[in-house]
Motif scaffolding. Structure first.
Motif, PDB file in Angstrom:
ATOM      1  N   LEU A  89       5.476   9.172   3.315  1.00 30.42           N
ATOM      2  CA  LEU A  89       5.830   8.687   2.762  1.00 30.42           C
ATOM      3  C   LEU A  89       5.656   8.335   1.397  1.00 30.42           C
ATOM      4  CD1 LEU A  89       7.405   5.226   5.181  1.00 30.42           C
ATOM      5  CD2 LEU A  89       8.316   7.449   4.730  1.00 30.42           C
ATOM      6  N   SER A  90       6.214   8.352   0.535  1.00 30.38           N
ATOM      7  CA  SER A  90       5.939   7.893  -1.362  1.00 30.38           C
ATOM      8  C   SER A  90       5.181   6.478  -1.322  1.00 30.38           C
ATOM      9  CB  SER A  90       7.587   8.524  -2.440  1.00 30.38           C
ATOM     10  OG  SER A  90       8.487   7.175  -1.595  1.00 30.38           O
ATOM     11  N   ALA A  91       4.952   6.250  -2.056  1.00 39.69           N
ATOM     12  CA  ALA A  91       4.372   4.918  -2.479  1.00 39.69           C
ATOM     13  C   ALA A  91       5.445   4.337  -2.233  1.00 39.69           C
ATOM     14  CB  ALA A  91       3.523   4.741  -3.832  1.00 39.69           C
ATOM     15  N   GLU A  92       7.166   4.022  -2.877  1.00 36.45           N
ATOM     16  CA  GLU A  92       7.841   3.613  -3.357  1.00 36.45           C
ATOM     17  C   GLU A  92       9.295   3.259  -1.374  1.00 36.45           C
ATOM     18  OE1 GLU A  92       7.961   5.261  -6.700  1.00 36.45           O
ATOM     19  OE2 GLU A  92       7.429   5.932  -5.286  1.00 36.45           O
ATOM     20  N   ALA A  93       8.638   4.049  -0.418  1.00 34.45           N
ATOM     21  CA  ALA A  93       9.467   4.215   0.392  1.00 34.45           C
ATOM     22  C   ALA A  93       8.549   3.408   1.272  1.00 34.45           C
ATOM     23  CB  ALA A  93       9.651   5.528   1.219  1.00 34.45           C
ATOM     24  N   ALA A  94       6.923   3.905   1.544  1.00 33.73           N
ATOM     25  CA  ALA A  94       6.293   2.875   1.949  1.00 33.73           C
ATOM     26  C   ALA A  94       6.318   1.434   2.066  1.00 33.73           C
ATOM     27  CB  ALA A  94       4.729   2.732   1.968  1.00 33.73           C
ATOM     28  N   VAL A  95       6.659   1.166   0.525  1.00 32.42           N
ATOM     29  CA  VAL A  95       6.740  -0.173   0.268  1.00 32.42           C
ATOM     30  C   VAL A  95       8.059  -1.275   1.430  1.00 32.42           C
ATOM     31  CG1 VAL A  95       7.095  -2.070  -1.598  1.00 32.42           C
ATOM     32  CG2 VAL A  95       5.099  -0.371  -1.935  1.00 32.42           C
ATOM     33  N   GLU A  96       9.012  -0.015   0.798  1.00 36.95           N
ATOM     34  CA  GLU A  96      10.592  -0.808   1.530  1.00 36.95           C
ATOM     35  C   GLU A  96       9.913  -0.898   3.050  1.00 36.95           C
ATOM     36  OE1 GLU A  96      13.788   0.772   0.352  1.00 36.95           O
ATOM     37  OE2 GLU A  96      14.026   0.143  -1.216  1.00 36.95           O
ATOM     38  N   LYS A  97       9.250   0.257   3.169  1.00 38.84           N
ATOM     39  CA  LYS A  97       9.077  -0.003   5.411  1.00 38.84           C
ATOM     40  C   LYS A  97       8.569  -1.266   4.950  1.00 38.84           C
ATOM     41  CE  LYS A  97       7.240   2.206   9.245  1.00 38.84           C
ATOM     42  NZ  LYS A  97       6.144   1.670   9.608  1.00 38.84           N
TER      43      LYS A  97
END
Length: 745
Positions: free
Chosen positions: A274-282
């Motif tokens: 995952l990208s950094a943004e997607a990791a935060v959203e997960k």
């Protein structure tokens, strides 16, 4: 987590990204994706179910089940194992699917051959979009690593769905955020307005859910977290004067910002592709799911802190959202989950309407909306998930309905409604300088309610004779510490200046219930509306009450002063509050400050008990103001914040009117000036009935004065009273129908 697993996970996400880059229609992309997942997970089946509407899931793509079942197999939310995953927003992982709780056999899919089942929700920030399922013939539970991999893939699918990746010819679903949506909420403030959405906290759009280089993404995340921690430290420094309880909340906030486990989970997500943004959203999506299921209030608050920190982190990573200089659209309609009074006032009077997912009928947001004479709808569930900045929106504050992206038919009907309201306002404008004198010769004093300096310019144009209620709590609510006496005195003086000699009745601080000061120790009360609030707080915190009374006396600077105490329930409370006023007057006299040339000290009658106080109470008060909003909820034992009961009881109920009639008669006998203040005073039919009972002074929001005056000038109060008495004699529960018929005649 094993290196081989991380590598496989990244490989799968890389294949998904390549599939997304292909120039295919939405259905082809879905078909390709389920094949890739089944191959990577080494399962015979992979299926994607997406929501067709709020309650219906549809099989939109499959590898391994019968192809003819695609777009034919549907199930309700909670139905079968797939519906169970969607409803609970949690994983179902079983080695024996037919024996699992809730299993539903669907013969058209041919799935009876497969024993193992693992389903994970496809969700983004609490918005469940569907379910991702893998199945195999081998009877086994999927490992924790395999489940985690599916969750990562589901996260990416959610982002792709949000970006419209599966829309097009032969699409699995229609484009998100493009269809008309109707929201039914609760009326917070009446009126109708149209405009364009401005989100108080815009949805952050993640355009790169899959990482190109995990090391770069981990560096971006680490640097963003460092910036987040600095901003949290600055926030704590700004609030160094907060109460001990508030400091505890801030420290919990700091604890989450420095949480190593939170950071490690996000770094693991990046390692898995995952990208950094997607990791935060997960991680944020998981927190929101837990938050929605948590029964413990403390845990919900802490998860809310984590949710808020995630939003801040996403804004740092993407540069989107708050504090990015986004301009308000033309005719802005503010849409938010909830909003504090200070933040709301920052927007100014440019807003055309306000729509909240949460909020309360008596909240500070409602006070501001009334002051600005704009419609407010609260409890519009999930609107912040569905709305995008700039979306066209229509707000019907009369019905508590919001039309997002309305079609032409709705737009046309709404335009007609607004045009009719505008025409009516033009008629009312001609009555501004005329008295509210009935056909039978009775003149009713119509006053306006206020709570902001912004209210006062409407005093001359509304036709109001004065301010029957000036709410003083808003000046306390918009600060993060107790205002100083000099600040309050200057404000109250400006209010009197703006009133230009017209009477202003200042209500002392009415906090508690739904109006909580962040810098005062909170009280966890089971029923705050009937708890420690208003004059009860003032008498228990005499320093605050004394400071406010001194500010009012100084603001008057020799001019007449009218002060009233809220939520008085018995004679002794009024006596104690009046004694504080007298002490303040004596102190100002000793200091040589000018005293008001005339003083009126009254009380708000908001509890039925006060109507039965000794005669001495009615003789001691200089005036009484019936606080209709609270009085009605206590009279009928119906919480005005509870939609199930608040509309159940009519203000024109014969029992309530009989109570008012007795109270008015008692005030007349003891020569006590009395008025009615509240929402019902601003409703023409109710206002006419109050006048027929003998009330000669009403106080309401400025926009209601025209319609009320218009009807009062057309009626004979004797005929209205006769219709009310006849309805009562017939045993009718409410006089509303009888009065409307009499007015038509």
């Amino acid at each position: 987590m094993p290196e081989t697993f991380e590598t496989e996970s990244r490989k799968l996400l890389g294949r998904l990204r390549d599939a997304m880059a292909e120039d295919n229609a939405g259905q082809e992309r879905l078909d390709r994706i389920v094949g890739l997942i089944a191959s990577s997970m080494r399962t015979e089946v992979c299926s994607i179910y997406l929501f067709r509407d709020a309650d219906t899931l549809e099989l939109c793509a499959t590898e391994g089940l019968a192809a003819e079942a695609v777009h034919q197999t549907r199930m309700r939310l909670g139905e079968g194992l797939v519906g169970r995953v969607a409803k609970a927003r949690d994983v179902v992982n079983t080695a024996d699917a037919p024996a699992a709780k809730g299993f539903r056999y669907m013969p058209e899919t041919g799935e009876e051959r497969f024993s193992s089942f693992c389903g994970v929700p496809i969700q983004r920030l609490g918005d469940t979009m569907g379910v991702l399922v893998v199945q195999s013939r081998e009877a086994r539970e999927f490992t924790a690593d395999e489940v985690y991999a599916l969750e990562v893939v589901a996260m990416v699918l959610a982002e792709m769905t949000e970006l419209g990746a599966f829309v097009g010819e032969g699409a699995a679903l229609s484009a998100r955020h493009q269809q008309p949506v109707l929201f039914r909420g609760t009326v917070g403030q009446e009126g109708a307005a149209g405009g364009n959405v401005f989100l108080h906290e815009p949805r952050v759009v993640v355009t790169n859910p899959i990482a190109d280089d995990p090391e770069i993404e981990k560096t971006r995340l680490t640097e963003a977290i460092d910036r987040l921690r600095v901003s949290v430290d600055k926030m704590l420094a700004r609030n160094s004067g907060a109460s001990a309880d508030q400091k505890d909340v801030f420290e919990a906030y700091r604890m989450f910002a420095n949480s190593r486990s939170w950071q490690k989970r996000m770094l693991d997500d990046i390692d898995n592709g995952l990208s950094a943004e997607a990791a935060v959203e997960k991680e944020q999506s998981l927190a929101r799911t837990r938050m929605s299921q948590a029964k413990d209030a403390y845990l919900r608050d802490r998860l809310h802190d984590l949710d808020d920190l995630s939003n801040r982190l996403l804004r740092i990573l993407t540069g989107q959202g708050k504090d990015t200089g986004a301009e308000l659209p033309e005719n802005p309609v503010l849409v938010a989950r909830n909003i504090g009074p200070g933040e709301l006032l920052d927007y100014g009077k440019v807003l055309k309407a306000i729509v909240l997912e949460e909020g309360a009928v008596g909240s500070h947001a409602a006070v501001v909306a009334r002051a600005w004479a704009i419609p407010l709808v609260i409890h519009a569930k999930n609107i912040t998930t569905e709305a995008l900045n700039g979306d066209p929106i229509l707000v019907d504050g009369e019905q508590g309905v919001v039309h997002l992206r309305p079609d032409d038919t709705v737009r046309s009907a709404f335009r007609d409604k607004i045009a009719m309201q505008a025409a009516a306002q033009e008629r009312y404008a001609s009555l501004v300088d005329k008295p509210a004198t009935t056909r039978c010769g009775q003149t009713i004093a119509l006053n306006m309610n206020a709570g902001l300096m912004a209210d006062l310019p409407s005093l001359p144009s509304s036709g109001a004779e004065g301010v029957g209620l000036f709410r003083t709590e808003l000046q306390f609510l918009i600060r993060n510490q107790m205002p100083k006496r000099a600040e309050l005195s200057a404000l109250y003086a400006r209010v009197m200046d703006a009133a230009d000699g017209k009477r202003v009745a200042f209500r002392t601080l009415d906090i508690g219930s739904d109006k909580v000061l962040t810098y005062m120790k909170p009280n966890d009360e089971p029923n705050p509306a009937m708890g420690w609030r208003a004059i009860r707080v003032g008498l228990d915190k005499p320093g605050v009450l004394r400071m406010q009374l001194q500010a009012l006396i100084r603001a008057a600077a020799g001019r007449p002063l009218a002060v009233m105490f809220p939520f008085v329930a018995q004679l002794q409370e009024y006596r104690d509050a009046r004694a504080e006023f007298d002490k303040a007057m004596e102190r100002e006299r000793r200091l040589g400050h000018p005293l008001p040339e005339k003083v009126e000290v009254g009380a708000m009658l908001e509890t039925p008990s006060l109507a039965f106080a000794p005669d001495k109470f009615f003789e001691d008060v200089d005036f009484l103001s019936i606080g209709g909003n609270d009085l009605k909820q206590f009279f009928f034992a119906a919480d005005r914040e509870n939609e199930r009961v608040r509309r159940r009881y009519d203000t024109l109920n014969v029992s309530f009117l009989a109570f008012l009639e007795q109270l008015i008669a008692r005030c007349e006998a003891l020569d006590t000036p009395v008025s009615f203040c509240g929402e019902d005073a601003g409703r023409p039919i109710e206002a006419v009935c109050f006048a027929a009972l003998g009330l000669r002074s009403l106080s309401m929001r400025p926009a209601s004065i025209g319609p009320v005056k218009h009807l009062l000038r057309q009626v004979d109060l004797g005929q209205v009273k006769a219709a009310m008495d006849a309805a009562r004699d017939r045993g009718e529960q409410s006089v509303r129908h009888a009065v409307i018929e009499a007015l038509r005649g």
